[in-house]
Design a protein around this motif. Structure first.
Motif, PDB file in Angstrom:
ATOM      1  N   ILE A   1     -10.757  -5.985 -13.600  1.00  0.00           N
ATOM      2  CA  ILE A   1     -10.184  -7.334 -12.975  1.00  0.00           C
ATOM      3  C   ILE A   1      -9.409  -7.774 -14.409  1.00  0.00           C
ATOM      4  N   GLY A   2      -8.081  -8.210 -14.022  1.00  0.00           N
ATOM      5  CA  GLY A   2      -7.460  -8.974 -15.072  1.00  0.00           C
ATOM      6  C   GLY A   2      -6.176  -8.494 -15.372  1.00  0.00           C
ATOM      7  N   ASP A   3      -5.353  -9.224 -16.066  1.00  0.00           N
ATOM      8  CA  ASP A   3      -3.832  -8.812 -16.162  1.00  0.00           C
ATOM      9  C   ASP A   3      -3.859  -7.721 -17.054  1.00  0.00           C
ATOM     10  N   ALA A   4      -3.418  -6.676 -16.713  1.00  0.00           N
ATOM     11  CA  ALA A   4      -3.301  -5.301 -17.206  1.00  0.00           C
ATOM     12  C   ALA A   4      -2.695  -5.304 -18.694  1.00  0.00           C
ATOM     13  N   LYS A   5      -2.055  -6.287 -18.884  1.00  0.00           N
ATOM     14  CA  LYS A   5      -1.421  -6.488 -20.576  1.00  0.00           C
ATOM     15  C   LYS A   5      -2.659  -6.642 -21.347  1.00  0.00           C
ATOM     16  N   LYS A   6      -3.628  -7.146 -20.916  1.00  0.00           N
ATOM     17  CA  LYS A   6      -4.812  -7.613 -21.677  1.00  0.00           C
ATOM     18  C   LYS A   6      -5.885  -6.622 -21.435  1.00  0.00           C
TER      19      LYS A   6
ATOM     20  N   TYR B   1      -5.974   2.238  -2.187  1.00  0.00           N
ATOM     21  CA  TYR B   1      -5.416   3.608  -1.176  1.00  0.00           C
ATOM     22  C   TYR B   1      -4.880   4.346  -2.562  1.00  0.00           C
ATOM     23  N   SER B   2      -4.161   4.034  -3.275  1.00  0.00           N
ATOM     24  CA  SER B   2      -3.500   5.216  -4.181  1.00  0.00           C
ATOM     25  C   SER B   2      -4.558   5.343  -5.144  1.00  0.00           C
ATOM     26  N   ALA B   3      -5.320   4.793  -5.707  1.00  0.00           N
ATOM     27  CA  ALA B   3      -6.589   5.222  -6.533  1.00  0.00           C
ATOM     28  C   ALA B   3      -7.339   6.273  -5.888  1.00  0.00           C
TER      29      ALA B   3
ATOM     30  N   THR C   1      -8.974   1.776 -13.086  1.00  0.00           N
ATOM     31  CA  THR C   1      -7.919   1.018 -11.955  1.00  0.00           C
ATOM     32  C   THR C   1      -8.173  -0.451 -12.183  1.00  0.00           C
ATOM     33  N   ILE C   2      -6.802  -1.189 -12.447  1.00  0.00           N
ATOM     34  CA  ILE C   2      -6.545  -2.470 -12.909  1.00  0.00           C
ATOM     35  C   ILE C   2      -5.915  -3.163 -11.857  1.00  0.00           C
ATOM     36  N   ASP C   3      -6.458  -4.430 -11.499  1.00  0.00           N
ATOM     37  CA  ASP C   3      -5.763  -5.609 -10.827  1.00  0.00           C
ATOM     38  C   ASP C   3      -6.112  -6.920 -11.061  1.00  0.00           C
ATOM     39  N   VAL C   4      -5.152  -7.786 -11.038  1.00  0.00           N
ATOM     40  CA  VAL C   4      -5.401  -9.105 -11.687  1.00  0.00           C
ATOM     41  C   VAL C   4      -6.144  -9.924 -10.508  1.00  0.00           C
ATOM     42  N   ASP C   5      -5.980  -9.508  -9.107  1.00  0.00           N
ATOM     43  CA  ASP C   5      -6.552 -10.180  -8.232  1.00  0.00           C
ATOM     44  C   ASP C   5      -7.900  -9.818  -7.701  1.00  0.00           C
TER      45      ASP C   5
ATOM     46  N   LEU D   1       0.872  -1.232   0.130  1.00  0.00           N
ATOM     47  CA  LEU D   1       0.019  -0.062   0.245  1.00  0.00           C
ATOM     48  C   LEU D   1       0.854   1.377  -0.132  1.00  0.00           C
ATOM     49  N   SER D   2       0.407   2.274  -0.913  1.00  0.00           N
ATOM     50  CA  SER D   2       1.387   3.267  -0.887  1.00  0.00           C
ATOM     51  C   SER D   2       1.587   4.068   0.323  1.00  0.00           C
ATOM     52  N   GLY D   3       0.570   4.333   1.310  1.00  0.00           N
ATOM     53  CA  GLY D   3       0.743   4.775   2.613  1.00  0.00           C
ATOM     54  C   GLY D   3       0.806   6.515   2.627  1.00  0.00           C
TER      55      GLY D   3
ATOM     56  N   THR E   1      -4.170  -1.936  -8.539  1.00  0.00           N
ATOM     57  CA  THR E   1      -5.093  -1.135  -7.624  1.00  0.00           C
ATOM     58  C   THR E   1      -4.788  -1.726  -6.204  1.00  0.00           C
ATOM     59  N   TYR E   2      -4.505  -3.011  -5.849  1.00  0.00           N
ATOM     60  CA  TYR E   2      -4.369  -3.488  -4.450  1.00  0.00           C
ATOM     61  C   TYR E   2      -5.783  -3.085  -3.543  1.00  0.00           C
ATOM     62  N   THR E   3      -5.741  -2.547  -2.504  1.00  0.00           N
ATOM     63  CA  THR E   3      -6.863  -2.258  -1.815  1.00  0.00           C
ATOM     64  C   THR E   3      -7.440  -0.871  -2.122  1.00  0.00           C
TER      65      THR E   3
ATOM     66  N   LEU F   1      -5.425   6.371 -15.271  1.00  0.00           N
ATOM     67  CA  LEU F   1      -5.184   5.215 -15.225  1.00  0.00           C
ATOM     68  C   LEU F   1      -4.406   4.684 -14.199  1.00  0.00           C
ATOM     69  N   GLU F   2      -4.699   3.742 -13.470  1.00  0.00           N
ATOM     70  CA  GLU F   2      -3.767   2.932 -12.456  1.00  0.00           C
ATOM     71  C   GLU F   2      -3.848   1.469 -12.689  1.00  0.00           C
ATOM     72  N   ILE F   3      -2.399   1.211 -12.710  1.00  0.00           N
ATOM     73  CA  ILE F   3      -2.185  -0.513 -12.916  1.00  0.00           C
ATOM     74  C   ILE F   3      -1.391  -0.926 -11.663  1.00  0.00           C
TER      75      ILE F   3
HETATM   76  C1  LIG Z   1       2.013  -2.814  -5.075  1.00  0.00           C
HETATM   77  S1  LIG Z   1       0.456  -3.348  -5.269  1.00  0.00           S
HETATM   78  C2  LIG Z   1      -0.526  -1.775  -5.799  1.00  0.00           C
HETATM   79  C3  LIG Z   1      -0.495  -1.058  -4.504  1.00  0.00           C
HETATM   80  C4  LIG Z   1      -1.389   0.293  -4.686  1.00  0.00           C
HETATM   81  N1  LIG Z   1      -1.225   0.926  -5.849  1.00  0.00           N
HETATM   82  C5  LIG Z   1      -1.274   1.156  -3.450  1.00  0.00           C
HETATM   83  O1  LIG Z   1      -0.437   2.052  -3.565  1.00  0.00           O
HETATM   84  O2  LIG Z   1      -1.919   1.348  -2.590  1.00  0.00           O
HETATM   85  C6  LIG Z   1       0.422  -4.369  -6.782  1.00  0.00           C
HETATM   86  C7  LIG Z   1      -0.896  -4.880  -7.335  1.00  0.00           C
HETATM   87  O3  LIG Z   1      -0.797  -5.047  -8.705  1.00  0.00           O
HETATM   88  C8  LIG Z   1      -1.374  -6.437  -8.921  1.00  0.00           C
HETATM   89  N2  LIG Z   1      -0.947  -6.983  -9.825  1.00  0.00           N
HETATM   90  C9  LIG Z   1       0.237  -7.843 -10.289  1.00  0.00           C
HETATM   91  N3  LIG Z   1       0.354  -8.237 -11.562  1.00  0.00           N
HETATM   92  C10 LIG Z   1      -0.666  -7.692 -12.061  1.00  0.00           C
HETATM   93  C11 LIG Z   1      -0.758  -7.645 -13.546  1.00  0.00           C
HETATM   94  N4  LIG Z   1      -0.275  -8.219 -14.461  1.00  0.00           N
HETATM   95  N5  LIG Z   1      -2.066  -6.868 -13.834  1.00  0.00           N
HETATM   96  C12 LIG Z   1      -2.879  -6.215 -13.243  1.00  0.00           C
HETATM   97  N6  LIG Z   1      -2.592  -6.309 -11.766  1.00  0.00           N
HETATM   98  C13 LIG Z   1      -1.440  -7.003 -11.387  1.00  0.00           C
HETATM   99  C14 LIG Z   1      -1.454  -7.221  -7.506  1.00  0.00           C
HETATM  100  O4  LIG Z   1      -2.242  -7.946  -7.557  1.00  0.00           O
HETATM  101  C15 LIG Z   1      -1.242  -6.269  -6.440  1.00  0.00           C
HETATM  102  O5  LIG Z   1      -2.584  -5.961  -5.945  1.00  0.00           O
END
Ligand SMILES: C[S@@+](CC[C@H](N)C(=O)[O-])C[C@H]1O[C@@H](n2cnc3c(N)ncnc32)[C@H](O)[C@@H]1O
Length: 215
Positions: A116-121, A71-73, A88-92, A41-43, A67-69, A63-65
């Motif tokens: 939700i998904g791999d950001a490259k896609k 916070y930064s968004a 905002t994109i996250d794979v999880d 998390l950015s903090g 997201t995690y929880t 655009l955010e690549i």
């Molecule tokens: C460092 S955290 C992001 C923290 C967030 N930006 C913040 O500052 O609070 C990295 C995130 O990237 C996601 N992630 C990793 N590989 C990814 C991918 N290929 N595509 C999308 N998200 C991905 C992870 O699931 C994780 O939640």
């Protein structure tokens, strides 16, 4: 390798910068208590930095690549134009509901679009151009993310890339002592500083943040 910034300086800097908003304090706490890898998390400090940069840029679209929880968004959303959007994109996918809960508790719920998904896609499927991009996902994907977002950047837009100093490991010259993530970041840092469409500056804050302006 150690933290880039001395812990005492970090504490002092936080004490003399804007306070962390209450909702973000709660998200920070809930992430630390319930979610894996809360160090991601950015903090407080970096969050205020993202908020400040976003307010200076007043982006229409962000655009955010990674997201995690969320916070930064939420920090960057503070600078969005009132009718702007933050993608905002996250794979999880397990993080989706927590992100949405906090986005809806903020005043930016309707401005934030989760993917939700791999950001490259996912990046090629988003029909928007961006004024601000924050890259904070898997380190080996950074170069590819920039290649995918550059055609979608507005002139004068800014790309922020996090963790570019990788706790100082980018200083390692011996390839045998350098893991793949570190090698990717070393290559990425050269790529960003030599790209003809970008003007970049590496800020030695937190784990290293590169600010790149699109010409
Ligand atoms: C460092 S955290 C992001 C923290 C967030 N930006 C913040 O500052 O609070 C990295 C995130 O990237 C996601 N992630 C990793 N590989 C990814 C991918 N290929 N595509 C999308 N998200 C991905 C992870 O699931 C994780 O939640």
């Amino acid at each position: 390798m150690s933290e880039i910034v001395n812990k005492k300086i970090e504490v002092y800097v936080e004490a003399h910068s804007q306070a962390e908003p209450e909702l973000l304090q709660k998200l920070n706490k809930e992430t630390r208590e319930n979610i894996h890898s809360p160090r991601m998390l950015s903090g407080h400090f970096q969050g205020r930095m993202l908020s400040m940069l976003s307010k200076l840029l007043q982006p229409k679209n962000i655009l955010e690549i990674g997201t995690y929880t969320g916070y930064s968004a939420l920090c960057m959303a503070e600078g969005l134009q009132s009718d702007g959007k933050l993608h905002t994109i996250d794979v999880d996918e397990r993080l989706y509901d927590l992100q949405r809960r906090y986005f809806d508790l903020s005043e930016y719920g309707e401005n934030i679009i989760q993917h939700i998904g791999d950001a490259k896609k996912v990046i090629p499927t988003i029909d928007a151009t961006f004024d601000l991009v924050f890259i904070d996902a898997d380190k080996r994907g950074y170069k590819k993310y920039v290649e995918l977002v550059l055609p979608k950047m507005n002139a004068g837009g800014v790309i922020l890339s996090d963790n570019v100093l990788w706790k100082g490991q980018v200083l390692e010259n011996d390839p045998e002592k350098t893991d793949n993530r570190t090698k990717s970041l070393q290559e990425f840092n050269v790529f960003m500083n030599t790209h003809p469409q970008l003007e970049s500056i590496v800020l030695p804050i937190r784990d290293g943040l590169t600010l790149s302006r699109v010409k």
